[in-house]
Scaffold this motif. Structure first.
Motif, PDB file in Angstrom:
ATOM      1  N   LEU A 159      39.980  45.579  28.977  1.00 30.55           N
ATOM      2  CA  LEU A 159      40.184  44.576  30.033  1.00 30.55           C
ATOM      3  C   LEU A 159      39.652  43.217  29.595  1.00 30.55           C
ATOM      4  N   LEU A 160      38.502  43.214  28.920  1.00 31.92           N
ATOM      5  CA  LEU A 160      37.964  41.940  28.424  1.00 31.92           C
ATOM      6  C   LEU A 160      38.852  41.356  27.332  1.00 31.92           C
ATOM      7  N   GLN A 161      39.402  42.223  26.502  1.00 31.23           N
ATOM      8  CA  GLN A 161      40.319  41.746  25.452  1.00 31.23           C
ATOM      9  C   GLN A 161      41.575  41.161  26.086  1.00 31.23           C
ATOM     10  N   GLN A 162      42.067  41.811  27.111  1.00 33.06           N
ATOM     11  CA  GLN A 162      43.311  41.396  27.765  1.00 33.06           C
ATOM     12  C   GLN A 162      43.125  40.154  28.636  1.00 33.06           C
ATOM     13  N   HIS A 163      42.029  40.102  29.395  1.00 28.66           N
ATOM     14  CA  HIS A 163      41.853  39.033  30.382  1.00 28.66           C
ATOM     15  C   HIS A 163      40.910  37.924  29.932  1.00 28.66           C
ATOM     16  N   GLY A 164      40.216  38.129  28.828  1.00 33.23           N
ATOM     17  CA  GLY A 164      39.275  37.123  28.355  1.00 33.23           C
ATOM     18  C   GLY A 164      37.988  37.140  29.153  1.00 33.23           C
ATOM     19  N   GLU A 165      37.208  36.104  28.992  1.00 35.80           N
ATOM     20  CA  GLU A 165      35.900  36.034  29.641  1.00 35.80           C
ATOM     21  C   GLU A 165      36.048  36.128  31.156  1.00 35.80           C
ATOM     22  N   THR A 166      35.265  37.017  31.752  1.00 36.86           N
ATOM     23  CA  THR A 166      35.313  37.217  33.201  1.00 36.86           C
ATOM     24  C   THR A 166      33.992  37.816  33.664  1.00 36.86           C
ATOM     25  N   HIS A 167      33.879  38.094  34.939  1.00 35.53           N
ATOM     26  CA  HIS A 167      32.648  38.662  35.484  1.00 35.53           C
ATOM     27  C   HIS A 167      32.894  40.090  35.959  1.00 35.53           C
ATOM     28  N   ALA A 168      31.805  40.817  36.228  1.00 33.17           N
ATOM     29  CA  ALA A 168      31.890  42.234  36.591  1.00 33.17           C
ATOM     30  C   ALA A 168      32.711  42.460  37.865  1.00 33.17           C
ATOM     31  N   GLY A 169      32.604  41.556  38.827  1.00 35.06           N
ATOM     32  CA  GLY A 169      33.380  41.699  40.062  1.00 35.06           C
ATOM     33  C   GLY A 169      34.877  41.666  39.798  1.00 35.06           C
ATOM     34  N   ALA A 170      35.296  40.779  38.908  1.00 34.56           N
ATOM     35  CA  ALA A 170      36.723  40.715  38.552  1.00 34.56           C
ATOM     36  C   ALA A 170      37.141  41.983  37.821  1.00 34.56           C
ATOM     37  N   LEU A 171      36.278  42.493  36.944  1.00 35.21           N
ATOM     38  CA  LEU A 171      36.601  43.747  36.247  1.00 35.21           C
ATOM     39  C   LEU A 171      36.757  44.893  37.251  1.00 35.21           C
ATOM     40  N   ALA A 172      35.919  44.898  38.272  1.00 37.62           N
ATOM     41  CA  ALA A 172      36.014  45.940  39.303  1.00 37.62           C
ATOM     42  C   ALA A 172      37.343  45.842  40.040  1.00 37.62           C
ATOM     43  N   ARG A 173      37.760  44.642  40.391  1.00 40.69           N
ATOM     44  CA  ARG A 173      39.046  44.462  41.088  1.00 40.69           C
ATOM     45  C   ARG A 173      40.218  44.851  40.196  1.00 40.69           C
ATOM     46  N   ILE A 174      40.189  44.424  38.956  1.00 42.05           N
ATOM     47  CA  ILE A 174      41.301  44.697  38.035  1.00 42.05           C
ATOM     48  C   ILE A 174      41.418  46.192  37.754  1.00 42.05           C
TER      49      ILE A 174
END
Length: 181
Positions: free
Chosen positions: A61-76
């Motif tokens: 997910l980090l590779q695909q979406h780039g820099e983000t936060h844990a809340g966004a990772l939870a939603r995705i």
């Protein structure tokens, strides 16, 4: 081999009162997901890297979406934020995931893959692609298209059911609140 529900034709709705437990869609999908996850971990994650499937997915997910936060990772990912946090920690400890304060939000951190994390992710990805292609090639092009449509339809149905349940809870809560007494 697909099984059909007892006493149902293809055009009849499924009866919620008599649906056998072994026909629950959630049970069937979880059984399939568990079988595939075991194979994925055994055949192409474990031989290449010490991280587990959840960690590898977060790296993806980090590779695909780039820099983000844990809340966004939870939603995705539709995963629990606590599970995300637990799974990220070993990656941060290995320095495969970098964490820095978010200048836009004092209590949040931004996450990204380090160069070493990206190299490890890509190494597993090279192993994963043939396995995933073999799974998809077990289906015809028409079946793959139908599967994509079915998954999208079920995701939408789940969202609709969830929204209706939330509205029902809110209605019940408002009906029994002390201000209505």
């Amino acid at each position: 081999m697909p099984t059909s529900l007892p006493h149902c034709s293809a055009d009849e709705p499924v009866c919620s009162q008599t649906l056998p437990l072994d026909e629950f869609l959630t049970f069937k999908l979880m059984a399939l997901a568990n079988a595939l996850q075991t194979q994925v971990t055994r055949h192409y994650i474990a031989p290449v890297t010490p991280v587990g499937l959840t960690e590898w997915r977060l790296m993806g997910l980090l590779q695909q979406h780039g820099e983000t936060h844990a809340g966004a990772l939870a939603r995705i990912s539709l995963m629990d934020k606590a599970q995300i946090s637990r799974s990220l920690q070993p990656l941060i400890d290995r320095r495969w995931v970098l964490r820095r304060p978010d200048p836009q939000h004092a209590r949040r951190h931004l996450l990204s893959l380090s160069e070493e994390g990206l190299l490890n992710f890509e190494q597993v990805l090279r192993q994963a692609r043939p396995f995933q292609a073999a799974l998809l090639n077990a289906l015809s092009a028409q079946e793959r298209e139908a599967l994509t449509a079915i998954i999208a339809k079920l995701m939408q149905a789940a969202e609709d059911i969830d929204a209706r349940a939330a509205q029902l809870r809110q209605s019940v809560s408002q009906a029994i609140s002390p201000s209505n007494a």
